[in-house]
Design a protein around this motif. Structure first.
Motif, PDB file in Angstrom:
ATOM      1  N   ALA A  11       0.833  -1.202   0.000  1.00  0.00           N
ATOM      2  CA  ALA A  11       0.000   0.000   0.000  1.00  0.00           C
ATOM      3  C   ALA A  11       0.866   1.250   0.000  1.00  0.00           C
ATOM      4  O   ALA A  11       0.608   2.197  -0.751  1.00  0.00           O
ATOM      5  N   ALA A  12       1.916   1.254   0.803  1.00  0.00           N
ATOM      6  CA  ALA A  12       2.800   2.414   0.886  1.00  0.00           C
ATOM      7  C   ALA A  12       3.572   2.610  -0.425  1.00  0.00           C
ATOM      8  O   ALA A  12       3.672   3.736  -0.929  1.00  0.00           O
ATOM      9  N   ASP A  13       4.103   1.534  -0.989  1.00  0.00           N
ATOM     10  CA  ASP A  13       4.891   1.626  -2.227  1.00  0.00           C
ATOM     11  C   ASP A  13       4.050   2.071  -3.419  1.00  0.00           C
ATOM     12  O   ASP A  13       4.514   2.835  -4.263  1.00  0.00           O
ATOM     13  N   ALA A  14       2.824   1.558  -3.502  1.00  0.00           N
ATOM     14  CA  ALA A  14       1.980   1.839  -4.662  1.00  0.00           C
ATOM     15  C   ALA A  14       1.100   3.072  -4.466  1.00  0.00           C
ATOM     16  O   ALA A  14       0.440   3.514  -5.404  1.00  0.00           O
ATOM     17  N   GLY A  15       1.066   3.613  -3.252  1.00  0.00           N
ATOM     18  CA  GLY A  15       0.225   4.776  -2.982  1.00  0.00           C
ATOM     19  C   GLY A  15      -1.249   4.447  -3.069  1.00  0.00           C
ATOM     20  O   GLY A  15      -2.050   5.240  -3.559  1.00  0.00           O
ATOM     21  N   ALA A  21      -4.569  -2.990  -1.601  1.00  0.00           N
ATOM     22  CA  ALA A  21      -3.369  -3.826  -1.579  1.00  0.00           C
ATOM     23  C   ALA A  21      -3.719  -5.251  -1.160  1.00  0.00           C
ATOM     24  O   ALA A  21      -3.214  -6.220  -1.734  1.00  0.00           O
ATOM     25  N   LYS A  22      -4.608  -5.375  -0.178  1.00  0.00           N
ATOM     26  CA  LYS A  22      -5.034  -6.704   0.272  1.00  0.00           C
ATOM     27  C   LYS A  22      -5.769  -7.431  -0.846  1.00  0.00           C
ATOM     28  O   LYS A  22      -5.528  -8.625  -1.089  1.00  0.00           O
ATOM     29  N   ALA A  23      -6.642  -6.729  -1.555  1.00  0.00           N
ATOM     30  CA  ALA A  23      -7.379  -7.336  -2.665  1.00  0.00           C
ATOM     31  C   ALA A  23      -6.421  -7.779  -3.766  1.00  0.00           C
ATOM     32  O   ALA A  23      -6.588  -8.861  -4.340  1.00  0.00           O
ATOM     33  N   ALA A  24      -5.399  -6.978  -4.058  1.00  0.00           N
ATOM     34  CA  ALA A  24      -4.421  -7.331  -5.088  1.00  0.00           C
ATOM     35  C   ALA A  24      -3.625  -8.568  -4.683  1.00  0.00           C
ATOM     36  O   ALA A  24      -3.411  -9.469  -5.496  1.00  0.00           O
ATOM     37  N   LEU A  25      -3.194  -8.621  -3.438  1.00  0.00           N
ATOM     38  CA  LEU A  25      -2.425  -9.771  -2.957  1.00  0.00           C
ATOM     39  C   LEU A  25      -3.269 -11.041  -2.974  1.00  0.00           C
ATOM     40  O   LEU A  25      -2.810 -12.093  -3.406  1.00  0.00           O
TER      41      LEU A  25
END
Length: 90
Positions: A11-15, A21-25
């Motif tokens: 989340a921090a890296d991708a803004g 981020a959880k959904a992407a992972l």
């Protein structure tokens, strides 16, 4: 690093939000799992390749009792690191 730490870092890296981020992972892990279940391969160039290998049935031994046991055949996941990933770690 555990799953929660990875989500925070993504989340921090991708803004993006932690929820995104959880959904992407989770999408990544589900898609890799489904592809491997179907007998396919997943390759991320420069990072690595996941594949399935069949482990044959075999006879083993219980170390506590010394008795022979039959170990069933099963599929195992293999990961082969790509050159970019290996070089970054070494």
């Amino acid at each position: 690093m555990n799953k929660s730490d990875l989500i925070d870092a993504m989340a921090a890296d991708a803004g993006i939000t932690k929820a995104a981020a959880k959904a992407a992972l989770e999408s990544l892990t589900e898609n890799v799992t489904e592809t491997l279940k179907k007998g396919g391969k997943v390759a991320l160039v420069g990072w690595g390749t996941w594949s399935i290998s069949k482990r044959a049935a075999r006879t083993g031994r219980n170390p506590q009792t010394g008795k022979s046991i039959e170990i069933a055949a099963k599929n195992v996941v293999k990961f082969k690191a790509g050159a970019g990933f290996s070089n970054a770690v070494n």
